[in-house]
Design an enzyme around this catalytic site. Structure first.
Site, short mmCIF file in Angstrom:
data_model
loop_
_atom_site.label_atom_id
_atom_site.label_comp_id
_atom_site.label_asym_id
_atom_site.label_seq_id
_atom_site.Cartn_x
_atom_site.Cartn_y
_atom_site.Cartn_z
N GLY A 114 2.24 8.91 -3.01
CA GLY A 114 3.53 8.00 -3.12
C GLY A 114 4.55 8.45 -2.35
N ALA A 115 5.08 7.76 -1.36
CA ALA A 115 5.98 8.35 -0.40
C ALA A 115 7.14 8.93 -0.94
CB ALA A 115 6.30 6.99 0.65
N GLN A 129 -5.43 3.71 -7.39
CA GLN A 129 -4.09 3.73 -7.90
C GLN A 129 -3.55 2.79 -8.58
OE1 GLN A 129 -5.02 4.38 -4.67
NE2 GLN A 129 -4.17 6.05 -3.72
N ARG A 167 0.00 15.19 5.06
CA ARG A 167 -0.46 14.01 5.17
C ARG A 167 0.44 13.33 6.13
NH1 ARG A 167 -1.05 10.43 -0.54
NH2 ARG A 167 -2.54 9.15 1.06
N ASP A 217 5.15 3.03 2.76
CA ASP A 217 4.98 4.43 3.18
C ASP A 217 5.92 4.78 4.52
OD1 ASP A 217 2.23 4.00 1.79
OD2 ASP A 217 2.80 6.17 1.77
N LYS A 246 -0.36 1.15 1.48
CA LYS A 246 -1.97 1.13 1.28
C LYS A 246 -2.88 0.37 1.81
CE LYS A 246 -3.16 4.02 -0.80
NZ LYS A 246 -3.69 5.01 0.05
O1 MRU Z 1 -2.25 7.24 -0.98
P1 MRU Z 1 -1.06 7.07 -1.81
O2 MRU Z 1 -1.33 7.02 -3.32
O3 MRU Z 1 0.09 8.01 -1.61
O4 MRU Z 1 -0.46 5.79 -1.51
C1 MRU Z 1 0.70 5.21 -1.89
C2 MRU Z 1 1.35 3.88 -1.51
O5 MRU Z 1 0.42 3.33 -0.48
C3 MRU Z 1 2.52 3.27 -2.06
O6 MRU Z 1 2.69 2.04 -1.94
C4 MRU Z 1 3.84 3.73 -1.31
O7 MRU Z 1 3.64 5.36 -0.98
C5 MRU Z 1 5.22 3.42 -2.00
S1 MRU Z 1 5.60 4.51 -3.12
C6 MRU Z 1 7.05 3.99 -3.77
#
Ligand code: MRU
Length: 359
Positions: free
Chosen positions: A56-57, A210, A99, A251, A262
């Site tokens: 999550g960002a 997720q 990442r 993100d 995502k």
């Molecule tokens: O690969 P992830 O689980 O890190 O992807 C997360 C997402 O795409 C979330 O929607 C995004 O980071 C926003 S989190 C507040």
């Protein structure tokens, strides 16, 4: 019921460590018996980010901030401050390699490096311990501000949830993805606190689930009415009139409002437009990357084929099949009804409105 999930926590003082909920094993743990991962050094943190133990960002950004505190612990007391800055730069580069898509990671590392450089420029006689203190203070500030931004996003976004309405969300943009109550899920937590009735559909979010593993779990913990669906069911639900609103996280948001989130979010935005359903992005200002003029410039992470050729631990495809596994896609700004930030709501976002909103 308020949200009690502590996704990440710094334990101790400048010689402390970062404790993360290990999200890889959720939801197969009992409430109150979460599995934690204690990180004492940068390589462990990089692995935790890559393997999605923390994800999550905003959570990745906070983790990177504390990562710089861990990096500072490893600097020898006798090192001079100029060398210390170089050593920190190297560790920031290591963290940055974890990442590529969530800009919060790079935003946080830049902020930590600016803090170190400014501290050193202003305090030429300071010790390494003083520098470590300054960095831990900054990492804690990033964490606290994120918590406050989540709350503010929740309060602004709550107004967009129709009384008795149904919201579709994708992936996890909740407490598990941030230092607070989340971004996309924050309006839901606030609406729930206010006693507003509503219902949530959570996309399972293949390949890593997720939505099923994390969003469904945390909304249930929060006492929120949630129904899990497979990703390919969203279109039918929209056609049946079962979705009033879509809210997802982000993100990275380019200067013109194009938004990476995502994989699968792009498809949802097209479906929402086709069914005349409002499509909202919820994100703090740390998720905007004004250096990029549009979404084509956002780097998209490619992940391992194994994630697609198996379901959990079970193989579901021929071993040698070719696989394409981008972890994110980009929603065109024209398909976004509004972006909800901690500062308010940007309707029909474009470059001018975003620049004015962020100041
Ligand atoms: O690969 P992830 O689980 O890190 O992807 C997360 C997402 O795409 C979330 O929607 C995004 O980071 C926003 S989190 C507040």
């Amino acid at each position: 019921m308020s949200v009690k999930i502590k996704t990440l926590e710094w334990i101790g003082d400048i010689d402390g460590f970062l404790r993360l909920i290990d999200q890889r094993v959720l939801p197969h743990v009992l409430p109150r018996r979460l599995v934690y991962m204690d990180c004492y050094d940068v390589p462990t943190l990089v692995e935790a980010i890559r393997m999605l133990a923390v994800r999550g960002a905003p959570a990745i950004g906070i983790t990177a901030g504390y990562g710089m505190s861990l990096a500072a612990q490893k600097i020898n007391d006798h090192t001079d401050l100029a060398q210390a800055l170089q050593a920190l730069r190297k560790q920031a580069d290591v963290l940055a390699s974890s990442r590529p898509t969530a800009v919060n990671l790079f935003w946080s590392l830049d902020r930590m490096m600016t803090c170190a450089a400014t501290f050193i420029a202003d305090n030429s006689g300071a010790s390494i311990i003083d520098l470590q203190r300054a960095l831990l203070l900054e990492a804690r500030a990033i964490h606290t501000e994120d918590r406050q931004m989540c709350q503010a996003i929740g309060e602004h976004g709550e107004k967009l949830i129709p009384e008795g309405g149904s919201i579709l969300t994708h992936c996890n943009a909740g407490a598990l993805a941030t230092g607070g109550i989340g971004t996309a899920l924050a309006p839901m937590y606030v609406a729930h606190e206010h006693g507003k009735p509503f219902h949530v559909y959570a996309d399972e979010t293949r390949p890593l689930l997720q939505g099923a593993r994390l969003t469904a779990w945390e909304l249930l913990q929060g006492g929120i009415d949630v129904t899990l669906i497979c990703d390919n069911m969203a279109g039918m639900l929209m056609k049946q009139g079962k979705i009033d609103t879509v809210i997802t996280g982000a993100d990275r948001i380019a200067a013109n409002g194009d938004t990476a989130n995502k994989i699968g979010t792009y498809g949802l935005s097209i479906l929402a437009a086709a069914h005349d359903i409002p499509f909202y992005i919820a994100a703090p200002s740390s998720t905007f990357d004004l250096k990029l003029s549009c979404g084509n410039q956002i780097p998209i992470e490619q992940r391992s084929p194994n994630e697609v050729t198996s379901f959990g631990d079970r193989p579901t495809a021929p071993e040698d099949v070719k696989v394409y596994n981008p972890a994110f896609d980009v929603v065109d700004a024209s398909k976004i009804t509004a972006i909800i930030t901690e500062k308010g709501i940007i309707e029909n976002p474009d470059a001018d409105k975003i620049a004015a909103h962020l100041g």
